[in-house]
Write an enzyme that holds these catalytic residues in place. Sequence first.
Site, mmCIF file in Angstrom:
data_model
loop_
_atom_site.group_PDB
_atom_site.id
_atom_site.type_symbol
_atom_site.label_atom_id
_atom_site.label_comp_id
_atom_site.label_asym_id
_atom_site.label_seq_id
_atom_site.Cartn_x
_atom_site.Cartn_y
_atom_site.Cartn_z
ATOM 1 N N LYS A 220 5.775 5.211 7.730
ATOM 2 C CA LYS A 220 5.341 4.781 8.995
ATOM 3 C C LYS A 220 4.097 4.075 8.965
ATOM 4 O O LYS A 220 3.090 4.395 8.450
ATOM 5 C CB LYS A 220 5.362 6.139 9.973
ATOM 6 C CG LYS A 220 4.893 5.629 11.474
ATOM 7 C CD LYS A 220 5.495 7.039 12.476
ATOM 8 C CE LYS A 220 4.035 7.922 12.302
ATOM 9 N NZ LYS A 220 4.143 8.681 13.473
ATOM 10 N N HIS B 286 0.864 -1.108 -0.151
ATOM 11 C CA HIS B 286 0.037 0.051 -0.118
ATOM 12 C C HIS B 286 0.902 1.413 0.068
ATOM 13 O O HIS B 286 0.777 2.259 -0.972
ATOM 14 C CB HIS B 286 -0.728 0.204 1.080
ATOM 15 C CG HIS B 286 -1.944 -1.258 1.066
ATOM 16 N ND1 HIS B 286 -2.374 -1.755 0.294
ATOM 17 C CD2 HIS B 286 -2.394 -1.812 2.224
ATOM 18 C CE1 HIS B 286 -3.135 -2.965 0.588
ATOM 19 N NE2 HIS B 286 -3.255 -2.807 1.882
HETATM 20 C C1 BG6 Z 1 -5.147 -4.671 4.124
HETATM 21 C C2 BG6 Z 1 -4.307 -5.440 5.496
HETATM 22 O O1 BG6 Z 1 -4.493 -4.800 3.236
HETATM 23 O O2 BG6 Z 1 -5.435 -3.149 4.300
HETATM 24 C C3 BG6 Z 1 -4.886 -4.820 6.809
HETATM 25 O O3 BG6 Z 1 -4.256 -6.528 5.303
HETATM 26 C C4 BG6 Z 1 -5.273 -3.452 6.929
HETATM 27 O O4 BG6 Z 1 -4.233 -5.186 7.803
HETATM 28 C C5 BG6 Z 1 -6.099 -2.926 5.750
HETATM 29 O O5 BG6 Z 1 -6.152 -3.302 7.939
HETATM 30 C C6 BG6 Z 1 -6.394 -1.588 5.932
HETATM 31 O O6 BG6 Z 1 -7.250 -1.144 4.983
HETATM 32 P P1 BG6 Z 1 -8.039 0.063 5.000
HETATM 33 O O7 BG6 Z 1 -8.878 0.256 3.583
HETATM 34 O O8 BG6 Z 1 -9.319 -0.083 5.996
HETATM 35 O O9 BG6 Z 1 -7.522 1.234 5.253
#
Ligand code: BG6
Length: 489
Positions: free
Chosen positions: A334, A241
């Site tokens: 972070k 991400h």
């Molecule tokens: C996922 C992770 O890809 O993204 C999770 O595996 C995380 O650990 C999630 O909680 C967060 O996604 P969003 O869209 O809720 O910020």
Amino acid sequence: NENESVSITVVGASGDLAKKKIFPALFALYYEDCLPKHFTIFGYARSKMTDAELRTMVSKTLTCRIDKRENCGEKMDEFLKRCFYHSGQYDSQENFAALDKKLKEHENGKASNRLFYLSIPPNIFIDAVKCASSSASSGNGWTRVIVEKPFGRDSESSAALTKSLKQYLREDQIFRIDHYLGKELVENLSVLRFSNLIFEPLWSRQYIRNVQFIFSEDFGTEGRGGYFDNYGIIRDIMQNHLLQILALFAMETPVSLDAEDIRNEKVKVLRSMRPLELGTMVIGQYKSHTKGGVTYPAYTDDKTVPKGSLTPTFAAAALFIDNARWDGVPFLMKAGKALHKKGAEIRVQFRHVPGNLYNRTFGTDLDRATNELVIRVQPDEAIYLKINNKVPGLGMKLDRSHLNLHYAARYSKEIPDAYERLLLDAIEGERRLFIRSDELDAAWSLFTPVLKELEEKRVVPEYYPYGSRGPVGAHYLAARYNVRWGDLG
Ligand code: BG6
């Protein structure tokens, strides 16, 4: 098109992601009239369930969140009638062949396009691809497969996964999802940069002092410990991400908005980056904390987490891009779970104004007076620019003000969930927001050495209380680059 049908098979239909994200996103697309006229949705999983039971399960997670139009209930019923269930093993050709038969009945002689969404654990992933592609792929339309991370644990396992996938699918059939790329403000990054004259000329080492990518959740891994312990926050959030956002932020101007042109630029910038090093990283893990009479658990209190696990639930790192545009600019990342706040932000801190006439007014803290552009990805989406402004009045006093684009105030329409955009793109064959295999390789090359070192040396994470701001080490790390982390919100 009258003569075409699209079927969407959610493999792993009883899982959390399917219930929380995939079915609701499909309903939202239906509600917005974005799905093709002839479409069918199939849930596929091991458990025995009837169509009616699937519909009940799905209906519990659907909401009329787009707006409160009166016909929402009706639309929901229409949608649910197009949802079916097929029970089968993930590694059974026979079970997928039976699904194929059912799909054909629904296609009713029309040209069939088939989308499979694999929302299943990595160990059964390849078997499912093999069975779906050989027994249930479309003969006379397209077949596409959406795959969810984890795409391996490191360069080697990721390359092996890519190789196995390519035995059954062409690269143009594989849609590797990173749902952060479907978020509205991440999509908007390129618009902000490339369509506003005032930003792009400043987008380089000449004017930018540092950039921060911050991900923070105010809850732990409760219930997901089994998955999480195998991966940790670096693989769960940073390598995908945050790095994807960084690539979009820092890439050169693509030749066009075409998927290949954009992805070429992303690969280029990723390949200009230095692999991460232990010395420019901090890892942490949350420990139990009692606040207001409530005790919040430690990461290792989760029964599915092995005792004494050293898996990081927090990490901070400094990254560098060795190209002409970004030479020497720290890109700080972070990411952490069980912190004090939930949010995701990009913060761009600009350099000091040379020979600033107003320096005296700022006192010694010049950093506080530099411009900062904040892109709040979530929650409460916003883009604001911190500027210095004269406090109205007879004297000469400056303060920090915001030029503020607050989405809720500016736009009345609700922001679609990331999965809605990405599913629609996959149905339309738009690949721009999906990860190409060379991008994935480049991303793993940056993280694999440090992940190996962390594991081989069994580096002990810095423990931080549940609900805190994370390890102090992260502040020292930033301070080495003369940076103060922005506070979320
Ligand atoms: C996922 C992770 O890809 O993204 C999770 O595996 C995380 O650990 C999630 O909680 C967060 O996604 P969003 O869209 O809720 O910020």
